[in-house]
Scaffold this motif. Structure first.
Motif, PDB file in Angstrom:
ATOM      1  N   LEU A  68      46.554  42.960  24.889  1.00 49.18           N
ATOM      2  CA  LEU A  68      45.517  42.152  25.524  1.00 49.18           C
ATOM      3  C   LEU A  68      45.886  40.678  25.530  1.00 49.18           C
ATOM      4  O   LEU A  68      45.023  39.812  25.639  1.00 49.18           O
ATOM      5  CB  LEU A  68      44.170  42.359  24.801  1.00 49.18           C
ATOM      6  CG  LEU A  68      43.601  43.771  24.880  1.00 49.18           C
ATOM      7  CD1 LEU A  68      42.279  43.845  24.143  1.00 49.18           C
ATOM      8  CD2 LEU A  68      43.430  44.208  26.329  1.00 49.18           C
ATOM      9  N   GLY A  69      47.187  40.406  25.438  1.00 46.46           N
ATOM     10  CA  GLY A  69      47.660  39.032  25.584  1.00 46.46           C
ATOM     11  C   GLY A  69      47.907  38.741  27.052  1.00 46.46           C
ATOM     12  O   GLY A  69      47.255  39.289  27.943  1.00 46.46           O
ATOM     13  N   LEU A 106      39.479  39.946  33.053  1.00 43.53           N
ATOM     14  CA  LEU A 106      39.391  41.366  33.389  1.00 43.53           C
ATOM     15  C   LEU A 106      38.288  42.046  32.585  1.00 43.53           C
ATOM     16  O   LEU A 106      38.004  41.678  31.451  1.00 43.53           O
ATOM     17  CB  LEU A 106      40.729  42.064  33.118  1.00 43.53           C
ATOM     18  CG  LEU A 106      41.937  41.541  33.889  1.00 43.53           C
ATOM     19  CD1 LEU A 106      43.173  42.366  33.549  1.00 43.53           C
ATOM     20  CD2 LEU A 106      41.672  41.562  35.385  1.00 43.53           C
ATOM     21  N   GLN A 107      37.681  43.051  33.178  1.00 42.98           N
ATOM     22  CA  GLN A 107      36.696  43.892  32.497  1.00 42.98           C
ATOM     23  C   GLN A 107      37.335  45.246  32.198  1.00 42.98           C
ATOM     24  O   GLN A 107      37.849  45.899  33.103  1.00 42.98           O
ATOM     25  CB  GLN A 107      35.474  44.119  33.367  1.00 42.98           C
ATOM     26  CG  GLN A 107      34.704  42.874  33.747  1.00 42.98           C
ATOM     27  CD  GLN A 107      33.520  43.250  34.624  1.00 42.98           C
ATOM     28  OE1 GLN A 107      32.779  44.196  34.352  1.00 42.98           O
ATOM     29  NE2 GLN A 107      33.350  42.516  35.709  1.00 42.98           N
ATOM     30  N   LEU A 108      37.276  45.655  30.939  1.00 42.20           N
ATOM     31  CA  LEU A 108      37.745  46.979  30.547  1.00 42.20           C
ATOM     32  C   LEU A 108      36.529  47.742  30.039  1.00 42.20           C
ATOM     33  O   LEU A 108      35.937  47.389  29.020  1.00 42.20           O
ATOM     34  CB  LEU A 108      38.813  46.874  29.452  1.00 42.20           C
ATOM     35  CG  LEU A 108      39.373  48.190  28.910  1.00 42.20           C
ATOM     36  CD1 LEU A 108      40.002  49.020  30.012  1.00 42.20           C
ATOM     37  CD2 LEU A 108      40.391  47.921  27.799  1.00 42.20           C
ATOM     38  N   VAL A 109      36.109  48.772  30.789  1.00 42.48           N
ATOM     39  CA  VAL A 109      34.878  49.493  30.450  1.00 42.48           C
ATOM     40  C   VAL A 109      35.177  50.976  30.283  1.00 42.48           C
ATOM     41  O   VAL A 109      36.085  51.525  30.909  1.00 42.48           O
ATOM     42  CB  VAL A 109      33.795  49.285  31.533  1.00 42.48           C
ATOM     43  CG1 VAL A 109      33.476  47.817  31.710  1.00 42.48           C
ATOM     44  CG2 VAL A 109      34.209  49.907  32.850  1.00 42.48           C
ATOM     45  N   SER A 110      34.401  51.619  29.427  1.00 42.33           N
ATOM     46  CA  SER A 110      34.564  53.058  29.203  1.00 42.33           C
ATOM     47  C   SER A 110      33.667  53.836  30.152  1.00 42.33           C
ATOM     48  O   SER A 110      32.666  53.325  30.660  1.00 42.33           O
ATOM     49  CB  SER A 110      34.207  53.412  27.756  1.00 42.33           C
ATOM     50  OG  SER A 110      32.838  53.157  27.509  1.00 42.33           O
ATOM     51  N   ALA A 132      48.437  50.164  30.397  1.00 49.89           N
ATOM     52  CA  ALA A 132      49.113  48.896  30.680  1.00 49.89           C
ATOM     53  C   ALA A 132      49.327  48.725  32.184  1.00 49.89           C
ATOM     54  O   ALA A 132      49.150  47.628  32.731  1.00 49.89           O
ATOM     55  CB  ALA A 132      50.448  48.842  29.942  1.00 49.89           C
ATOM     56  N   THR A 133      49.706  49.803  32.859  1.00 53.27           N
ATOM     57  CA  THR A 133      49.853  49.750  34.315  1.00 53.27           C
ATOM     58  C   THR A 133      48.529  49.432  34.981  1.00 53.27           C
ATOM     59  O   THR A 133      48.465  48.666  35.953  1.00 53.27           O
ATOM     60  CB  THR A 133      50.403  51.094  34.839  1.00 53.27           C
ATOM     61  OG1 THR A 133      51.682  51.341  34.263  1.00 53.27           O
ATOM     62  CG2 THR A 133      50.533  51.087  36.355  1.00 53.27           C
ATOM     63  N   ALA A 134      47.452  49.996  34.458  1.00 45.51           N
ATOM     64  CA  ALA A 134      46.127  49.747  35.023  1.00 45.51           C
ATOM     65  C   ALA A 134      45.749  48.275  34.917  1.00 45.51           C
ATOM     66  O   ALA A 134      45.250  47.672  35.880  1.00 45.51           O
ATOM     67  CB  ALA A 134      45.088  50.623  34.321  1.00 45.51           C
ATOM     68  N   LEU A 135      45.975  47.674  33.755  1.00 50.96           N
ATOM     69  CA  LEU A 135      45.639  46.261  33.587  1.00 50.96           C
ATOM     70  C   LEU A 135      46.480  45.382  34.505  1.00 50.96           C
ATOM     71  O   LEU A 135      45.985  44.396  35.072  1.00 50.96           O
ATOM     72  CB  LEU A 135      45.847  45.850  32.129  1.00 50.96           C
ATOM     73  CG  LEU A 135      44.879  46.470  31.119  1.00 50.96           C
ATOM     74  CD1 LEU A 135      45.282  46.090  29.698  1.00 50.96           C
ATOM     75  CD2 LEU A 135      43.449  46.031  31.393  1.00 50.96           C
TER      76      LEU A 135
END
Length: 324
Positions: A245-246, A254-258, A218-221
């Motif tokens: 993800l709200g 935002l991009q969230l990638v593994s 959450a801090t990262a986002l």
């Protein structure tokens, strides 16, 4: 180093939930194999803690196998992938080398797995090679560039190494973020900034998450800027993670990638096999500042009594095992 029967070795086995023991194991070098006397191995705290509690999901057990693992998940299993030993046979006899091997006092391994240490990299620091290779891949997945504002959430070994790599880019402003105030000294040793989660920067061009916690993600986002990339470098095993993800996740695009250990970005895959990546990781370990990531050392014979406590201690970074 204690003299032992040349046909046997001692290795640490995880034998049940929270239970380990040292077992004798036969040691016979076959054709094409190299014998080594282990000098040091490194504990990878996050992964080994997960293995110790039996947290490897059934569907991931094949991918989670270490190269020289014996046994099957969950238990009993001989697990680990960061050993440095003195080569005992062949043309390179007498040199120190890194091997993706478990905690074991003598090794007989395929010659192709043996990576002699480059000049300027001491054996005690070379145990960081596996983690450095992971961090290098994380930075590639993030697409970090000079001048970027970069936040790294989680000052464990992989997060700290990723921050160090990013901090070497010209003009990059890198902040390492952790719940432990004492990690400020680590950040300073690595030449990057430090912040507690409540003081994390905003509007970052790249955020790397390596805390293995929902709060850290959450801090990262929240730290990511408009259309920025967040690289998830944590692996949670069988634990579920709640992620909100709200809010502005979609409107900020935002991009969230593994980032997957063992699989590099497509643009590098054809040219960067594992050996080349590990050789690069070893060369990167020439910086003495990285000694700050060695948080303690235990003799191999004392490891069964201390293993669980080492993994439970949030202050553990890379705990080094010495073979004398």
């Amino acid at each position: 180093m204690e003299a032992r029967d040349a046909g046997s070795a001692r290795a640490l086995w995880i034998v049940g939930p929270g239970a380990v023991e040292i077992r004798d194991t036969p040691l016979r070098a076959g054709p094409g194999e190299v014998e080594l006397a282990t000098r040091f191995s490194g504990i990878s705290r996050g992964t080994e803690a997960l293995v110790l509690r039996g947290g490897v999901p059934e569907g991931e057990r094949a991918r989670m196998r270490a190269p020289l693992q014996e046994g099957e998940f969950p238990w009993p299993v001989k697990y680990g992938y960061a050993a440095v030993g003195r080569i005992l046979s062949g043309a390179a006899a007498g040199r120190d080398a890194f091997v993706l091997a478990p905690h074991q006092d003598r090794l007989a391994v395929p010659g192709a797995m043996v990576l002699p240490l480059p000049a300027g990299v001491p054996a005690g620091r070379a145990v960081l090679a596996s983690n450095m290779e992971t961090a290098l891949n994380v930075v590639w997945d993030g697409g970090a560039a000079p001048g970027d504002r970069i936040a790294v959430i989680g000052a464990g070994v992989v997060g700290a190494l990723a921050a160090w790599l990013c901090g070497r880019m010209p003009g990059a402003a890198v902040t390492l973020i952790d719940l432990l105030p004492g990690r400020a000294a680590l950040a300073a040793a690595l030449g990057v900034g430090f912040a507690l989660p409540e003081d994390a920067p905003e509007g970052c061009d790249l955020v790397i998450h390596a805390s293995a916690s929902a709060a850290g993600l959450a801090t990262a986002l929240a730290a990511a800027g408009e259309e920025a990339r967040v690289v998830e470098a944590s692996w949670y095993g069988d634990r579920a993670v709640t992620l909100g993800l709200g809010g502005g996740f979609h409107s900020r695009r935002l991009q969230l990638v593994s980032s997957q250990v063992g699989m590099v970005p497509a643009g590098r895959r054809a040219r960067w096999p594992l050996r080349r990546r590990l050789e690069a990781a070893l060369r990167l370990l020439a910086d003495p500042a990285l000694d700050a990531l060695i948080s303690g050392e235990t003799d191999f014979g004392d490891l069964p009594a201390r293993y669980g406590a080492i993994l439970d201690d949030p202050g553990t970074l890379c705990h080094r095992i010495a073979y004398r």
